[in-house]
Design a protein around this motif. Structure first.
Motif, PDB file in Angstrom:
ATOM      1  N   ARG A  60      35.075  57.312  40.131  1.00 56.07           N
ATOM      2  CA  ARG A  60      36.556  56.939  40.552  1.00 56.07           C
ATOM      3  C   ARG A  60      36.142  56.718  41.892  1.00 56.07           C
ATOM      4  O   ARG A  60      34.860  56.918  42.861  1.00 56.07           O
ATOM      5  CB  ARG A  60      37.151  58.208  40.945  1.00 56.07           C
ATOM      6  CG  ARG A  60      37.582  59.097  39.637  1.00 56.07           C
ATOM      7  CD  ARG A  60      37.867  60.670  40.190  1.00 56.07           C
ATOM      8  NE  ARG A  60      37.131  61.061  40.632  1.00 56.07           N
ATOM      9  CZ  ARG A  60      36.402  62.242  41.129  1.00 56.07           C
ATOM     10  NH1 ARG A  60      37.633  62.958  41.270  1.00 56.07           N
ATOM     11  NH2 ARG A  60      35.255  63.045  41.048  1.00 56.07           N
TER      12      ARG A  60
ATOM     13  N   TYR B  44      42.646  64.824  32.411  1.00 53.01           N
ATOM     14  CA  TYR B  44      41.101  63.467  32.543  1.00 53.01           C
ATOM     15  C   TYR B  44      39.715  64.053  31.556  1.00 53.01           C
ATOM     16  O   TYR B  44      39.363  62.826  31.640  1.00 53.01           O
ATOM     17  CB  TYR B  44      40.706  64.569  33.731  1.00 53.01           C
ATOM     18  CG  TYR B  44      40.195  64.136  34.832  1.00 53.01           C
ATOM     19  CD1 TYR B  44      39.897  63.575  35.737  1.00 53.01           C
ATOM     20  CD2 TYR B  44      38.822  63.771  34.488  1.00 53.01           C
ATOM     21  CE1 TYR B  44      38.888  63.267  37.108  1.00 53.01           C
ATOM     22  CE2 TYR B  44      37.322  63.670  35.595  1.00 53.01           C
ATOM     23  CZ  TYR B  44      37.901  62.711  36.688  1.00 53.01           C
ATOM     24  OH  TYR B  44      37.687  62.115  37.477  1.00 53.01           O
TER      25      TYR B  44
ATOM     26  N   HIS C 232      41.712  57.150  36.587  1.00 52.58           N
ATOM     27  CA  HIS C 232      41.231  58.629  36.856  1.00 52.58           C
ATOM     28  C   HIS C 232      41.531  59.209  37.862  1.00 52.58           C
ATOM     29  O   HIS C 232      42.179  60.566  38.487  1.00 52.58           O
ATOM     30  CB  HIS C 232      39.772  59.100  36.569  1.00 52.58           C
ATOM     31  CG  HIS C 232      39.525  58.601  35.639  1.00 52.58           C
ATOM     32  ND1 HIS C 232      39.163  58.281  34.392  1.00 52.58           N
ATOM     33  CD2 HIS C 232      39.481  60.699  34.481  1.00 52.58           C
ATOM     34  CE1 HIS C 232      38.518  58.687  33.148  1.00 52.58           C
ATOM     35  NE2 HIS C 232      39.322  60.318  33.096  1.00 52.58           N
TER      36      HIS C 232
ATOM     37  N   GLN D  56      38.421  60.517  30.256  1.00 55.71           N
ATOM     38  CA  GLN D  56      37.039  60.363  30.045  1.00 55.71           C
ATOM     39  C   GLN D  56      36.023  59.700  29.044  1.00 55.71           C
ATOM     40  O   GLN D  56      35.696  59.294  28.784  1.00 55.71           O
ATOM     41  CB  GLN D  56      36.782  61.389  30.608  1.00 55.71           C
ATOM     42  CG  GLN D  56      35.037  60.902  31.032  1.00 55.71           C
ATOM     43  CD  GLN D  56      33.883  61.979  32.343  1.00 55.71           C
ATOM     44  OE1 GLN D  56      35.004  62.388  32.878  1.00 55.71           O
ATOM     45  NE2 GLN D  56      32.710  61.259  32.521  1.00 55.71           N
TER      46      GLN D  56
ATOM     47  N   GLY E  39      31.183  55.447  34.258  1.00 57.31           N
ATOM     48  CA  GLY E  39      31.863  55.338  35.596  1.00 57.31           C
ATOM     49  C   GLY E  39      32.286  55.922  36.821  1.00 57.31           C
ATOM     50  O   GLY E  39      31.230  57.143  36.753  1.00 57.31           O
TER      51      GLY E  39
ATOM     52  N   ASP F 222      37.171  56.396  27.475  1.00 55.83           N
ATOM     53  CA  ASP F 222      36.573  55.829  28.208  1.00 55.83           C
ATOM     54  C   ASP F 222      35.227  55.823  27.539  1.00 55.83           C
ATOM     55  O   ASP F 222      34.685  54.583  27.636  1.00 55.83           O
ATOM     56  CB  ASP F 222      36.095  56.228  30.025  1.00 55.83           C
ATOM     57  CG  ASP F 222      37.355  56.072  30.555  1.00 55.83           C
ATOM     58  OD1 ASP F 222      38.734  55.557  30.019  1.00 55.83           O
ATOM     59  OD2 ASP F 222      37.466  57.502  31.454  1.00 55.83           O
TER      60      ASP F 222
ATOM     61  N   GLN G 242      28.934  66.797  35.285  1.00 54.37           N
ATOM     62  CA  GLN G 242      30.055  66.158  34.204  1.00 54.37           C
ATOM     63  C   GLN G 242      29.351  66.352  32.479  1.00 54.37           C
ATOM     64  O   GLN G 242      30.288  66.313  31.991  1.00 54.37           O
ATOM     65  CB  GLN G 242      30.087  64.902  34.303  1.00 54.37           C
ATOM     66  CG  GLN G 242      30.191  63.621  35.061  1.00 54.37           C
ATOM     67  CD  GLN G 242      31.813  63.770  35.555  1.00 54.37           C
ATOM     68  OE1 GLN G 242      32.750  63.831  34.302  1.00 54.37           O
ATOM     69  NE2 GLN G 242      31.849  64.500  36.645  1.00 54.37           N
TER      70      GLN G 242
HETATM   71  N1  TRP Z   1      34.687  61.666  35.284  1.00 53.97           N
HETATM   72  C1  TRP Z   1      33.953  60.708  36.292  1.00 53.97           C
HETATM   73  C2  TRP Z   1      33.623  60.905  38.226  1.00 53.97           C
HETATM   74  O1  TRP Z   1      33.174  62.209  38.316  1.00 53.97           O
HETATM   75  C3  TRP Z   1      34.456  59.474  36.016  1.00 53.97           C
HETATM   76  C4  TRP Z   1      34.510  58.714  34.984  1.00 53.97           C
HETATM   77  C5  TRP Z   1      35.540  58.791  34.159  1.00 53.97           C
HETATM   78  C6  TRP Z   1      33.956  58.745  34.287  1.00 53.97           C
HETATM   79  N2  TRP Z   1      35.222  57.877  32.865  1.00 53.97           N
HETATM   80  C7  TRP Z   1      34.375  57.834  32.617  1.00 53.97           C
HETATM   81  C8  TRP Z   1      31.913  58.536  34.370  1.00 53.97           C
HETATM   82  C9  TRP Z   1      33.052  58.357  31.967  1.00 53.97           C
HETATM   83  C10 TRP Z   1      31.631  58.602  32.825  1.00 53.97           C
HETATM   84  C11 TRP Z   1      32.068  58.144  31.783  1.00 53.97           C
HETATM   85  O2  TRP Z   1      33.838  59.935  38.264  1.00 53.97           O
END
Ligand code: TRP
Length: 337
Positions: A12, A134, A48, A138, A10, A141, A156
């Motif tokens: 933002r 946060y 997020h 995640q 994902g 998610d 990440q």
């Molecule tokens: N933190 C990620 C970013 O840099 C966005 C994100 C939110 C994400 N939930 C996730 C990425 C789950 C991978 C899996 O914007």
């Protein structure tokens, strides 16, 4: 084909997707989709966005559309991938709450992005419960889809490490419910911005993926080149020229070699090189731009994809939550109607 493994990622909603987002993430996601090897889930993390923009959420709605439109324009296919919106799948929130019961506070406090981002975005008060959570959101998610692989950038890594720790702790208490998600760090080219720093919205140095031809021409004209090349007749050094990096991304090998030579021998000037680059980029991005124009004429392409995708995501997430509620003994069959 054995499609038993799940990929999830994902972003933002930060508005128009730029070349940095594309080469750094979205292109890779599309390749995973087209490989046909995985169930791919890609989503827009609007909750997020609220963790840092809660005081002014006015941009999130339109930025969500922009991002999804650009993903689809770039080749993400709602038939092949599940494209969805985080806030449409309430199961993420339920799992986030349940995980919050088990996650020790110091695990969250020591995630490097927590302190880093607070320091960087000092105009915002990020000393909130939501911001601390946060990486836990995640985690929810990811694991609510029981995902195996998470294609993300190196930035990440710490978040994924925490996700695995949260999973291990959960599985340890309640039984083996979740696979430990693995990051998929695919090598991606470095995409500099117009000024040579990393391409990033916060630096204002981006080129939007779906920029119009005129927009591309204007932006490329502002690109930094070799700072030591002052006069047209000075030989240049492509190794330290920001513009040259874009040839490496967009031009064929013969052109890259030719420009390298003509720059070093002052046969081509920076302005001419910029004009050439702009036309090459305009041509390379044409299919994406045209698809995006089609979407602009019919925005329901995006909304339908998100609606259908979010429905499909809810089904998978709902199955996971049934298992989770049973495992945590917050399950009341007596109350089912
Ligand atoms: N933190 C990620 C970013 O840099 C966005 C994100 C939110 C994400 N939930 C996730 C990425 C789950 C991978 C899996 O914007």
């Amino acid at each position: 084909m054995n499609q038993s493994q799940y990929v999830l990622s994902g972003l933002r909603p930060t508005g128009r997707v730029h070349l940095g987002n594309y080469f750094g993430a979205v292109r890779n996601w599309i390749q995973l989709q087209d490989s046909g090897k995985y169930h791919c889930y890609y989503f827009i993390a609007d909750w997020h966005a609220l963790t840092s923009d809660y005081a002014d959420p006015s941009k999130i709605h339109d930025a969500t559309f922009e991002a999804a439109a650009d993903w689809i324009a770039a080749g993400m296919d709602p038939q092949k991938s599940t494209i969805f919106l985080q806030s449409q799948v309430k199961e993420h929130a339920e799992l986030h709450l349940l995980l919050s019961m088990t996650t020790p506070l110091p695990w969250l406090e020591r995630v490097p992005t927590f302190k880093d981002q607070q320091a960087q975005l000092e105009d915002k008060d990020l000393n909130t419960y939501g911001f601390l959570g946060y990486p836990q959101l995640q985690t929810a998610d990811i694991i609510v889809y029981r995902a195996h692989y998470v294609p993300v950038g190196e930035d990440q890594a710490a978040h994924l490490e925490l996700s695995r720790e949260i999973v291990r702790r959960f599985n340890n208490f309640y039984g083996p419910v979740f696979p430990e998600p693995q990051p998929l760090f695919t090598p991606t080219p470095k995409v500099p911005g117009l000024d040579g720093r990393k391409m990033s919205k916060s630096y204002g140095n981006t080129i939007p993926l779906s920029a119009s031809a005129d927009e591309i021409r204007a932006l490329v004209m502002t690109m930094f080149t070799d700072p030591n090349r002052i006069r047209r007749k000075d030989p240049g050094n492509p190794d330290i020229c920001n513009l040259f990096q874009f040839h490496k991304l967009f031009s064929d090998e013969a052109t890259v070699a030719r420009i390298d030579h003509e720059c070093r021998t002052a046969q081509i000037g920076c302005v001419d090189d910029k004009k050439l680059m702009a036309e090459i980029m305009i041509e390379a991005l044409r299919p994406i731009r045209e698809k995006r124009e089609e979407i602009n004429r019919d925005p329901s392409i995006v909304w339908d994809a998100l609606r259908v995708g979010s429905q499909r995501a809810r089904e998978r997430a709902g199955e996971t939550m049934e298992v989770v509620r049973k495992a945590m003994q917050i399950d009341f069959p007596e109350l089912r109607s």
